[in-house]
Design a protein around this motif. Structure first.
Motif, PDB file in Angstrom:
ATOM      1  N   ALA A 279       0.830  -1.202   0.000  1.00 27.64           N
ATOM      2  CA  ALA A 279       0.000   0.000   0.000  1.00 27.64           C
ATOM      3  C   ALA A 279       0.866   1.254   0.000  1.00 27.64           C
ATOM      4  O   ALA A 279       1.868   1.337   0.721  1.00 27.64           O
ATOM      5  N   SER A 280       0.476   2.205  -0.810  1.00 29.07           N
ATOM      6  CA  SER A 280       1.146   3.503  -0.849  1.00 29.07           C
ATOM      7  C   SER A 280       0.123   4.605  -0.665  1.00 29.07           C
ATOM      8  O   SER A 280      -0.963   4.572  -1.254  1.00 29.07           O
ATOM      9  N   LEU A 281       0.474   5.569   0.155  1.00 29.08           N
ATOM     10  CA  LEU A 281      -0.344   6.762   0.333  1.00 29.08           C
ATOM     11  C   LEU A 281       0.496   7.985  -0.008  1.00 29.08           C
ATOM     12  O   LEU A 281       1.684   8.044   0.314  1.00 29.08           O
ATOM     13  N   MET A 282      -0.137   8.961  -0.634  1.00 25.93           N
ATOM     14  CA  MET A 282       0.573  10.188  -0.976  1.00 25.93           C
ATOM     15  C   MET A 282      -0.380  11.362  -0.876  1.00 25.93           C
ATOM     16  O   MET A 282      -1.469  11.341  -1.445  1.00 25.93           O
ATOM     17  N   TYR A 283       0.034  12.367  -0.124  1.00 26.77           N
ATOM     18  CA  TYR A 283      -0.799  13.547   0.068  1.00 26.77           C
ATOM     19  C   TYR A 283       0.039  14.808  -0.067  1.00 26.77           C
ATOM     20  O   TYR A 283       1.216  14.834   0.302  1.00 26.77           O
ATOM     21  N   SER A 284      -0.584  15.830  -0.574  1.00 23.32           N
ATOM     22  CA  SER A 284      -0.074  17.190  -0.465  1.00 23.32           C
ATOM     23  C   SER A 284      -1.183  17.974   0.214  1.00 23.32           C
ATOM     24  O   SER A 284      -2.185  18.335  -0.407  1.00 23.32           O
ATOM     25  N   ALA A 285      -1.026  18.203   1.515  1.00 27.35           N
ATOM     26  CA  ALA A 285      -2.114  18.757   2.326  1.00 27.35           C
ATOM     27  C   ALA A 285      -1.815  20.205   2.701  1.00 27.35           C
ATOM     28  O   ALA A 285      -0.716  20.513   3.187  1.00 27.35           O
ATOM     29  N   PRO A 286      -2.751  21.107   2.505  1.00 28.14           N
ATOM     30  CA  PRO A 286      -2.517  22.514   2.849  1.00 28.14           C
ATOM     31  C   PRO A 286      -2.461  22.739   4.354  1.00 28.14           C
ATOM     32  O   PRO A 286      -3.238  22.167   5.109  1.00 28.14           O
ATOM     33  N   ILE A 287      -1.524  23.574   4.775  1.00 27.54           N
ATOM     34  CA  ILE A 287      -1.387  23.956   6.173  1.00 27.54           C
ATOM     35  C   ILE A 287      -1.916  25.362   6.404  1.00 27.54           C
ATOM     36  O   ILE A 287      -2.710  25.612   7.302  1.00 27.54           O
ATOM     37  N   SER A 288      -1.475  26.317   5.576  1.00 30.04           N
ATOM     38  CA  SER A 288      -1.921  27.704   5.755  1.00 30.04           C
ATOM     39  C   SER A 288      -1.618  28.492   4.489  1.00 30.04           C
ATOM     40  O   SER A 288      -0.901  28.020   3.593  1.00 30.04           O
TER      41      SER A 288
END
Length: 758
Positions: free
Chosen positions: A320-329
């Motif tokens: 399994a692979s997970l990849m995120y680019s999640a906004p902080i601010s």
């Protein structure tokens, strides 16, 4: 829902802890073909269960297959806690499709499909009694081999370019009871926005094959089934301007739902926590793809003594692979700040978005499960006895982290700043995760549905579980540039015993009017994922009692249930990515343990005033609040006892009218959510919103039917969830006019499908 680091951490322990003030249990009828699978009308079956004197395991209340955010899976049934990023628990053949949704999401190996014989919603007491967990679950059963040839196919699409193909065939092999089943599911979904670096947001393939042996004299059957899944999936976000009264105003240059806020080139850089190697990961490839092999043996056998023996076993092997680019601010750079585009070196002068990048690369996991039960009607008792075994192993799970800046625009470009490296990244592995080990849960359970008299019925059960958890982890602080040193590895070894149970009672005061009460209880101590961070986890036993009392009323025209509920849960874990309210460039990850208490009242009815017309209406009033919620950060002490829980509406409504005439069916579904608090202090919130669906189904003949669905036909805009970086804000006025990020419901979308039986 905002998929920030805090949000993701928030929900991990809660994938198997879902619970709600909507505790009255209602029966689930089979979902209809094609669009009707997604638009099944909520109908209260508690009353029908009482009239039929047969307690069902599944419930038809909750059109869970209608998801306002995406096509990938069922919606989250409203709960007394923030919604789980892992989604609602999904079972196939009475076993979880994944033991733990991190790093393998349930929708990576399961989709609603014609390859499933039936799908329903397992009610809360059923999950508590059989699995020892509290919450709702989607339950589904693989299509087994059939004694006669049967073919099913479905083609779906949308005006945004979504295509889904689904087919299954089954039939006899020989005259001695052997039959086959085989199917394929493919999904190519661009969603509603243009990524720029890839054509599709979700690409999923699921292939099935099975052999079934039907025993003579209808004694039962046994099925040997194999499933292969390969799923690539990403999550998008929107930029909006926050205003008074919880408004989320759409920007002139960024359209909510049709623009992407993911990096334009889809490339992210990491430092591997284990190997120490720097590497680039592409969001359009294997870095965001999970692959699994599933081997099931399941069936039943009717014994001569009247007991029905049911069994289901599974071996699940995944990478399994997970990849995120999640906004902080999002912030406005100060004077003297120098930001340049990473790809050209040109100066950038606009607002800057801070992003968290996360990648779990090809994590091997192995799951072995088995569930065995016997059941029999003995006089006025319907008795079930069972054994459940679950083994799960994760090998060197690690989540690599990095931070970067990007421009604030559709398909943003990566930026280089004073504190980044030459590629624009910094703070490698701050908040990184690691654990290695296994869990084993061995349970015994029993239940009895007892018709005490013509008016009084009891349904009760007990679940006893032995939980073993063993492995190793690191308590090394997750500072910048961290690479784990094997010499610092520490082991853990735990044994726990857990109790779960249910007790439901119904009493008919009149033939069509009565009272009902229920009580559920579950407990647990921890999961392997609790050891992912540096702090040693608090493994105090978490107890979840839930009680309700209400009335029911049935006539030929209306079926109604109204019930009040109360629940508490202690030792709830959440990891926050906190931003200093006095300095928004300073952040810290905090682990917080707290309790939640919820009081609620729900009324649900189905009205059928004339032939062909049906109206379902549900309203819930609830007040979930934090208890024992305090922590320290940035040299300050914070206390949020009795504050309202984030992301939970206090008023919920569902309105579902439908009308059937001959071969036509018209339907609609309206969901109302009152305002939701978006930070811990309750100073910030999102305004009330509606989610809307509508459609028409037409049955051409016994072999072909058509469906059309409109998602968000009111074309609602706005956002929901939490506001990243604003957890500690007490004065909302500085946020008016600021740019924020969040998730959203899909924009106006037209979908169509064709169902073929052959």
């Amino acid at each position: 829902m905002l998929h920030s680091e805090a949000k993701i951490y928030n929900m991990r322990r809660n994938y198997i802890k879902i619970f709600s003030v909507l505790t009255f249990a209602l029966g689930f009828s089979s979902l209809h073909a094609q669009e009707e699978e997604m638009t099944v009308q909520d109908s209260i079956q508690v009353q029908q269960e009482i009239k039929d004197e047969d307690i069902a395991d599944e419930e038809s209340n909750r059109n869970v297959m209608l998801n306002a955010e995406s096509n990938t899976g069922p919606r989250e049934v409203n709960i007394g806690l923030p919604p789980s990023i892992g989604g609602i628990t999904i079972l196939e053949n009475d076993l979880p499709v994944v033991y733990w949704f991190w790093p393998e999401m349930s929708t990576g190996t399961w989709r609603q499909s014609v390859g499933l014989e039936r799908t329903g919603l397992l009610k809360m007491d059923g999950l508590a009694n059989t699995m020892g967990d509290l919450g709702y679950a989607v339950n589904s059963y693989t299509q087994i081999g059939t004694k006669e040839f049967q073919g099913k196919a479905k083609i779906s699409g949308s005006h945004f370019g979504w295509f889904q193909g689904d087919i299954n065939v089954s039939g006899p092999i020989s005259e001695n009871g052997w039959s086959y089943s085989a199917g394929a599911f493919v999904n190519f979904d661009p969603s509603t926005y243009d990524l720029g670096f890839n054509e599709y947001v979700d690409q999923t393939q699921i292939y099935r094959a099975g052999l079934t042996k039907h025993f003579k004299e209808n004694k039962g059957d046994i099925t040997f089934a194999y499933k292969y899944s390969n799923s690539y999936s990403l999550t998008n976000y929107a930029i909006f301007e926050y205003g008074p009264n919880g408004e989320a105003r759409e920007l002139d240059y960024f359209s909510i739902g049709t623009d992407s806020y993911l990096p334009r080139d889809g490339r992210l850089k990491f430092l591997d926590l284990v190997s120490g190697d720097n590497y680039w990961a592409d969001m359009d490839g294997q870095s965001a793809t999970s692959e699994a092999h599933n081997f099931d043996i399941f069936g039943n056998y009717q014994m001569d003594n009247g007991w029905n023996f049911k069994y289901s076993t599974r071996l699940h092997i995944a990478e399994a692979s997970l990849m995120y680019s999640a906004p902080i601010s999002i912030f406005t750079p100060g004077a003297g700040s120098n930001f340049t585009f990473a790809n050209t070196g040109e100066e950038y002068t606009g607002q800057v978005g801070t992003q968290l990048a996360m990648n779990s690369p090809r994590i091997p996991t192995t799951t072995a499960m088995g569930r065995f039960s016997v059941e029999k009607q003995i006089g006025n008792h319907n008795v079930t006895l069972g054994v459940l075994e679950q083994y799960y192993k994760a090998e060197d799970y690690h989540s690599n982290r990095s931070f970067f800046f990007q421009s604030v625009e559709p398909q943003p470009r990566r930026l280089i700043g004073a504190n980044t490296d030459a590629d624009g990244f910094y703070n490698y592995n701050v908040g990184g995760e690691y654990n290695n080990g296994f869990e084993n849960k061995l349970s015994v359970y029993g239940s009895d549905s007892w018709k005490v008299s013509d008016r009084f019925k009891l349904d009760y059960g007990l679940h006893l579980r032995y939980h073993k958890m063993k492995g190793d982890h690191y308590t090394t602080p997750r500072g910048p540039g961290l690479v784990l040193d094997p010499a610092n590895r520490q082991s853990f070894d735990h044994d726990w015993v857990h109790i779960a149970g249910k007790l439901n009672a119904t009493y008919n005061i009149l033939n069509n009017f009565g009272v009902m009460s229920n009580f559920l209880y579950t407990e647990e101590n921890g999961l392997l994922g609790d050891y992912s961070g540096a702090p040693y986890p608090n493994l105090t036993k978490s107890r979840s009692p839930l009680a309700g009392f209400g009335i029911f009323w049935n006539t030929d025209y209306i079926q109604l249930v109204s019930q009040a509920t109360y629940l508490t849960k202690n030792n709830y874990l959440q990891r926050f990515n906190l931003v200093n309210p006095n300095n928004d460039t300073e952040s810290v990850t905090n682990t917080v343990y707290y309790d939640i208490q919820t009081i609620g009242w729900t009324t649900d009815f189905v009205l059928s005033p004339f032939k062909g017309f049906n109206l379902h209406y549900l309203i819930t009033l609830q007040d979930p609040v934090y208890k024992e919620f305090n922590f320290s950060a940035f040299g300050e002490n914070y206390d949020y006892n009795d504050n309202s829980v984030q992301q939970i509406s206090k008023v919920l409504m569902e309105i579902d009218p439908s009308y059937t005439y001959k071969d036509w069916r018209l339907w609609a579904s309206f969901r109302y959510f009152s305002k939701q608090y978006a930070n811990l202090t309750n100073a910030l919130y999102f305004a009330a919103r509606w989610e809307t669906f509508g459609g028409v189904n037409y049955k051409l003949n016994d072999n072909v039917s058509f469906g059309a669905t409109v998602v968000n036909f009111l074309n609602q805009r706005g956002a929901k969830g939490t506001i990243n970086g604003a957890e500690l804000i007490t004065d909302p006025s500085p946020y008016y006019g600021r740019l924020l990020t969040g998730s959203y419901i899909r924009p106006f979308t037209v979908q169509a499908s064709v169902n073929i039986n052959f």
